[in-house]
Scaffold this active site. Structure first.
Site, short mmCIF file in Angstrom:
data_model
loop_
_atom_site.label_atom_id
_atom_site.label_comp_id
_atom_site.label_asym_id
_atom_site.label_seq_id
_atom_site.Cartn_x
_atom_site.Cartn_y
_atom_site.Cartn_z
N SER A 245 0.83 -1.20 0.00
CA SER A 245 0.00 0.00 0.00
C SER A 245 0.87 1.25 0.00
O SER A 245 1.66 1.46 -0.91
CB SER A 245 -0.97 -0.05 1.19
OG SER A 245 -1.95 0.94 1.10
N ASP B 108 -9.06 -4.39 -6.06
CA ASP B 108 -8.56 -3.42 -5.09
C ASP B 108 -9.40 -2.14 -5.17
O ASP B 108 -9.38 -1.44 -6.18
CB ASP B 108 -7.10 -3.11 -5.38
CG ASP B 108 -6.41 -2.32 -4.27
OD1 ASP B 108 -7.12 -1.63 -3.51
OD2 ASP B 108 -5.17 -2.40 -4.19
N HIS C 40 -7.11 -5.35 -1.94
CA HIS C 40 -5.97 -4.54 -1.51
C HIS C 40 -5.14 -5.23 -0.43
O HIS C 40 -3.92 -5.06 -0.37
CB HIS C 40 -6.48 -3.20 -0.98
CG HIS C 40 -5.40 -2.23 -0.63
ND1 HIS C 40 -4.59 -1.63 -1.57
CD2 HIS C 40 -4.99 -1.73 0.58
CE1 HIS C 40 -3.74 -0.82 -0.98
NE2 HIS C 40 -3.95 -0.86 0.32
#
Length: 301
Positions: free
Chosen positions: A172, A218, A250
């Site tokens: 991320s 995601d 994600h």
């Protein structure tokens, strides 16, 4: 017999694998003329471990016995401590090092599974905690570099590390941080952003071999506005690849994932260790039910 074309070695470089690549090219030419011993002599000096197989890169542990140690936040600067995972024996030589950052609001526990998985394949790995859980990608990139500098300069495992063979990874915002780190320090050997998030979309200045991993479903860092533009903005001449996980979200990189592991291992082995034995897993582009899309710049230079 056709005359053998002259091959001029490349100029010296800060990245030692350039010479190894030239040596491999020379050996391949020699092998075509019946010079088998030259091909054998061209193996990367950083090659570690037995010949890889699909089973070996999918396994939860590699061939190296490992240990781990805790890095207290009070003992370092530039990041908030972490955990080091490392091979216990240096009988085959020193190892490349990899720093891994978690994502926004997360701690190192979210990427901890990657520590032993990568270390047992022949790397020194540090998973870090960031100075703040809310640090943005650029800051996480700086902290990844600080962690690598700590590993190679002052850590208790520094003698196990080849200081010229370093890589960064992250999830991320940590993935965005790995792009920032690669942009800042072109001497790195590899970068792997995992479902990366970053407000910057243009990474045309990156000169580090980069594997971009995105996830089809995601909703936090949609591939259309993050991983895909990251990949396409990287120079066309760069060794790069784009792996999109099929039906994944994600958070896919925050728990053990065979697809992420096998291609991350292959990418790190190929570019940190310059180990061409792992090229078979990257080129031609792999096909699997877990992969929604794969793009690359094969053959790798």
């Amino acid at each position: 017999m056709q005359p053998v074309p002259a091959i001029t070695p490349p100029p010296p470089s800060r990245r030692p694998r350039r010479f190894a690549r030239w040596a491999v090219a020379l050996a391949v030419l020699g092998a075509g003329l019946g010079a088998a011993p030259a091909a054998q002599a061209a193996a990367s000096p950083y090659q570690r471990g037995p010949d890889p197989t699909v089973a070996s890169i999918e396994a939860t542990r590699g061939p190296f016995a490992i240990a781990q140690s805790t890095v207290a936040a009070s003992s370092v600067s530039g990041f908030r401590g972490g955990t080091i995972y490392y091979p216990t024996s240096t009988a085959e030589g020193t190892f490349g090092a990899v720093a891994i950052s978690p994502g926004y609001t997360a701690t190192q526990t979210s990427v901890a599974w990657l520590g032993p998985r990568l270390a047992s394949q022949g790397f020194v790995v540090i998973t870090i905690d960031t100075l703040s859980r809310y640090d943005q990608p650029a800051s996480r990139g700086t902290q990844l570099l600080a962690a690598l500098d700590y590993l190679r300069n002052t850590s208790a495992v520094r003698t196990r590390i080849d200081t010229n063979r370093l890589a960064v990874m992250g999830h991320s915002m940590g993935g965005g941080g790995s792009l920032s780190a690669a942009n800042t320090r072109p001497q790195l050997q590899a970068a792997i952003p995992l479902t990366g998030w970053h407000t910057v979309k243009n990474w045309s200045g990156v000169r580090v071999p980069t594997l971009v991993v995105g996830a089809e479903n995601d909703s936090i860092a949609p591939v259309s506005s993050h991983s895909e533009p990251f990949y396409t903005s990287l120079p066309a001449t760069l060794d790069k690849a784009y792996l999109e996980l099929n039906a994944a979200t994600h958070s896919a990189p925050t728990s053990a994932n065979v697809t992420i592991a096998k291609y991350s291992i292959s990418w790190l082995k190929r570019f940190v260790d310059d180990d061409t034995r792992y090229e078979q897993f990257l080129c031609p582009a792999p096909l699997a039910s877990t992969i929604q899309e794969y793009r690359d710049t094969c053959p790798h230079s």
